[in-house]
Design a protein around this motif. Sequence first.
Motif, PDB file in Angstrom:
ATOM      1  N   LEU A 189       1.039  -0.647  -0.218  1.00  0.00           N
ATOM      2  CA  LEU A 189      -0.094  -0.335  -0.276  1.00  0.00           C
ATOM      3  C   LEU A 189       0.629   1.209   0.178  1.00  0.00           C
ATOM      4  CD1 LEU A 189      -3.135  -0.987   2.620  1.00  0.00           C
ATOM      5  CD2 LEU A 189      -3.080  -1.291   0.205  1.00  0.00           C
ATOM      6  N   GLU A 190       2.311   1.393   0.659  1.00  0.00           N
ATOM      7  CA  GLU A 190       2.665   2.259   0.388  1.00  0.00           C
ATOM      8  C   GLU A 190       3.235   2.781  -0.662  1.00  0.00           C
ATOM      9  OE1 GLU A 190       5.671   2.184   3.839  1.00  0.00           O
ATOM     10  OE2 GLU A 190       4.258   2.496   5.607  1.00  0.00           O
ATOM     11  N   GLY A 191       3.992   1.572  -1.318  1.00  0.00           N
ATOM     12  CA  GLY A 191       4.241   1.952  -2.286  1.00  0.00           C
ATOM     13  C   GLY A 191       3.366   2.565  -3.131  1.00  0.00           C
ATOM     14  N   LEU A 192       2.025   1.642  -3.496  1.00  0.00           N
ATOM     15  CA  LEU A 192       0.681   2.505  -4.394  1.00  0.00           C
ATOM     16  C   LEU A 192       0.802   4.065  -4.097  1.00  0.00           C
ATOM     17  CD1 LEU A 192      -1.596  -0.358  -3.854  1.00  0.00           C
ATOM     18  CD2 LEU A 192      -0.247   0.233  -6.439  1.00  0.00           C
ATOM     19  N   LEU A 193       0.239   4.049  -2.970  1.00  0.00           N
ATOM     20  CA  LEU A 193       0.952   5.769  -2.355  1.00  0.00           C
ATOM     21  C   LEU A 193       1.921   6.780  -2.956  1.00  0.00           C
ATOM     22  CD1 LEU A 193      -0.571   5.672   1.483  1.00  0.00           C
ATOM     23  CD2 LEU A 193      -2.000   7.047  -0.743  1.00  0.00           C
ATOM     24  N   LYS A 194       3.312   6.233  -3.128  1.00  0.00           N
ATOM     25  CA  LYS A 194       4.384   6.017  -3.873  1.00  0.00           C
ATOM     26  C   LYS A 194       3.967   6.862  -5.138  1.00  0.00           C
ATOM     27  CE  LYS A 194       9.278   5.791  -4.371  1.00  0.00           C
ATOM     28  NZ  LYS A 194      10.811   5.201  -4.013  1.00  0.00           N
ATOM     29  N   ASN A 195       3.325   5.501  -6.022  1.00  0.00           N
ATOM     30  CA  ASN A 195       3.369   6.054  -7.069  1.00  0.00           C
ATOM     31  C   ASN A 195       2.153   6.635  -7.647  1.00  0.00           C
ATOM     32  OD1 ASN A 195       3.530   1.940  -7.457  1.00  0.00           O
ATOM     33  ND2 ASN A 195       5.180   4.020  -7.519  1.00  0.00           N
ATOM     34  N   LYS A 196       1.109   7.500  -6.411  1.00  0.00           N
ATOM     35  CA  LYS A 196      -0.359   7.665  -6.616  1.00  0.00           C
ATOM     36  C   LYS A 196      -0.754   7.326  -7.876  1.00  0.00           C
ATOM     37  CE  LYS A 196       2.124  12.189  -6.570  1.00  0.00           C
ATOM     38  NZ  LYS A 196       3.075  13.239  -7.836  1.00  0.00           N
ATOM     39  N   TYR A 197      -1.475   5.946  -7.091  1.00  0.00           N
ATOM     40  CA  TYR A 197      -1.803   5.453  -7.676  1.00  0.00           C
ATOM     41  C   TYR A 197      -3.762   5.239  -7.062  1.00  0.00           C
ATOM     42  CZ  TYR A 197      -4.906   0.990  -8.860  1.00  0.00           C
ATOM     43  OH  TYR A 197      -5.632  -0.014  -8.986  1.00  0.00           O
ATOM     44  N   THR A 198      -4.301   5.678  -8.318  1.00  0.00           N
ATOM     45  CA  THR A 198      -5.653   6.078  -8.250  1.00  0.00           C
ATOM     46  C   THR A 198      -6.900   5.289  -8.668  1.00  0.00           C
ATOM     47  OG1 THR A 198      -5.849   6.785 -10.344  1.00  0.00           O
ATOM     48  CG2 THR A 198      -4.893   8.237  -8.543  1.00  0.00           C
ATOM     49  N   GLY A 199      -6.321   3.712  -8.697  1.00  0.00           N
ATOM     50  CA  GLY A 199      -7.477   2.772  -9.329  1.00  0.00           C
ATOM     51  C   GLY A 199      -7.741   2.111  -8.297  1.00  0.00           C
ATOM     52  N   GLY A 200      -8.827   1.122  -8.645  1.00  0.00           N
ATOM     53  CA  GLY A 200      -9.228   0.213  -7.579  1.00  0.00           C
ATOM     54  C   GLY A 200      -8.457  -0.946  -7.138  1.00  0.00           C
ATOM     55  N   LEU A 201      -8.900  -1.252  -5.737  1.00  0.00           N
ATOM     56  CA  LEU A 201      -8.345  -1.712  -5.016  1.00  0.00           C
ATOM     57  C   LEU A 201      -9.025  -2.952  -4.316  1.00  0.00           C
ATOM     58  CD1 LEU A 201      -6.554   0.392  -2.269  1.00  0.00           C
ATOM     59  CD2 LEU A 201      -5.343  -0.183  -4.703  1.00  0.00           C
ATOM     60  N   HIS A 202      -8.762  -4.120  -4.671  1.00  0.00           N
ATOM     61  CA  HIS A 202      -9.995  -5.291  -4.942  1.00  0.00           C
ATOM     62  C   HIS A 202      -9.208  -6.517  -3.771  1.00  0.00           C
ATOM     63  CE1 HIS A 202     -11.855  -5.091  -9.588  1.00  0.00           C
ATOM     64  NE2 HIS A 202     -11.488  -3.718  -7.979  1.00  0.00           N
ATOM     65  N   LEU A 203      -9.890  -6.665  -2.720  1.00  0.00           N
ATOM     66  CA  LEU A 203      -9.032  -7.550  -1.814  1.00  0.00           C
ATOM     67  C   LEU A 203      -9.224  -8.688  -1.996  1.00  0.00           C
ATOM     68  CD1 LEU A 203      -9.014  -5.016   0.823  1.00  0.00           C
ATOM     69  CD2 LEU A 203      -6.980  -5.675  -0.687  1.00  0.00           C
ATOM     70  N   TYR A 204      -8.861  -9.286  -2.983  1.00  0.00           N
ATOM     71  CA  TYR A 204      -9.401 -11.142  -3.239  1.00  0.00           C
ATOM     72  C   TYR A 204      -8.642 -10.937  -4.438  1.00  0.00           C
ATOM     73  CZ  TYR A 204     -12.280 -10.149  -7.263  1.00  0.00           C
ATOM     74  OH  TYR A 204     -13.167  -9.352  -8.182  1.00  0.00           O
ATOM     75  N   LEU A 205      -8.322 -12.195  -4.145  1.00  0.00           N
ATOM     76  CA  LEU A 205      -7.285 -12.877  -5.766  1.00  0.00           C
ATOM     77  C   LEU A 205      -7.389 -14.255  -5.516  1.00  0.00           C
ATOM     78  CD1 LEU A 205      -6.112 -12.872  -7.929  1.00  0.00           C
ATOM     79  CD2 LEU A 205      -3.877 -12.265  -6.611  1.00  0.00           C
ATOM     80  N   MET A 206      -7.939 -15.256  -6.328  1.00  0.00           N
ATOM     81  CA  MET A 206      -8.366 -16.814  -6.524  1.00  0.00           C
ATOM     82  C   MET A 206      -8.577 -17.428  -4.910  1.00  0.00           C
ATOM     83  SD  MET A 206      -4.926 -16.962  -9.085  1.00  0.00           S
ATOM     84  CE  MET A 206      -3.364 -16.732  -7.623  1.00  0.00           C
ATOM     85  N   ALA A 207      -8.803 -16.750  -4.617  1.00  0.00           N
ATOM     86  CA  ALA A 207      -9.249 -17.261  -2.972  1.00  0.00           C
ATOM     87  C   ALA A 207     -10.500 -16.627  -1.880  1.00  0.00           C
ATOM     88  CB  ALA A 207      -8.140 -17.064  -2.291  1.00  0.00           C
ATOM     89  N   GLU A 208     -10.839 -17.069  -0.941  1.00  0.00           N
ATOM     90  CA  GLU A 208     -12.468 -16.562  -0.634  1.00  0.00           C
ATOM     91  C   GLU A 208     -11.777 -15.526   0.646  1.00  0.00           C
ATOM     92  OE1 GLU A 208     -15.078 -14.917   1.655  1.00  0.00           O
ATOM     93  OE2 GLU A 208     -15.315 -16.141  -0.279  1.00  0.00           O
ATOM     94  N   PRO A 209     -11.584 -14.394   0.580  1.00  0.00           N
ATOM     95  CA  PRO A 209     -11.426 -13.163   1.812  1.00  0.00           C
ATOM     96  C   PRO A 209     -12.076 -13.162   2.745  1.00  0.00           C
ATOM     97  CG  PRO A 209     -12.388 -12.250  -0.320  1.00  0.00           C
ATOM     98  CD  PRO A 209     -12.773 -13.374  -0.631  1.00  0.00           C
TER      99      PRO A 209
END
Length: 235
Positions: free
Chosen positions: A44-64
């Motif tokens: 998340l800190e890296g994404l902040l540094k990248n100034k990320y503005t897209g969606g954050l989908h907190l799941y991947l190939m699993a049950e969140p």
Amino acid sequence: MLLPKSLQIQTIDYCNRSCAWCPNAYREKAQNTLMTTSTYVNLLEGLLKNKYTGGLHLYLMAEPLCDESILNRIKLARDMFPNNDIFISTNGDFLKGPGHVRELLDAGLTWMAISDYDTVGKFQYTAPFPQVVVSTLDILQSTFYNRGGNVPVECIFPTEVCGWVSGKGYVNYAGDVILCCSDYDYSVVFGNTNDTTFGEIYNRDKYKEYRKAHALGEGWRMPLCENCNRIKHPC
């Protein structure tokens, strides 16, 4: 810096179900295969540094919702990214009713999808929440495919250009940036977010090769994609 429109983050590599159309049915994975707090914060800190503005989908190939810390992860993501869409997709087995849905939304979810694989109407209690979308099995079946060759399932609507590769990003529980949501074996890895930012990895040459191939309608030539029947192959 080029960044995707959305990023799937695997906070846990485990699902409680064994659906025949999903590779998880044929893989043994420990219930405690969690993304560590340090890996999550680094990402998340890296994404902040990248100034990320897209969606954050907190799941991947699993049950969140198998991740007992998912509520806190949602809250942290919302605190750090107050304007981004935050989303989870769940089978709903661990939802405890409308109060639990409200808790997840209040924690910071923009919206939530529920896959109702069993009895239609089981999730009627979500009706008061416009942020919750429930899809039944008959609807979901139209989206099934062989998951990169990992399951013997036909694809009804193959595509020439895979937007999942060209427009989304994927980070597994270990912080590895992988190709897509069909890479259950983590066979195509571009880098690790514990070493550098997601944005830096997303702009590496190997990643660019995949995006270029799919933009040209030649994704079927690439490793893993060559086994995927969601992508049209030449006759």
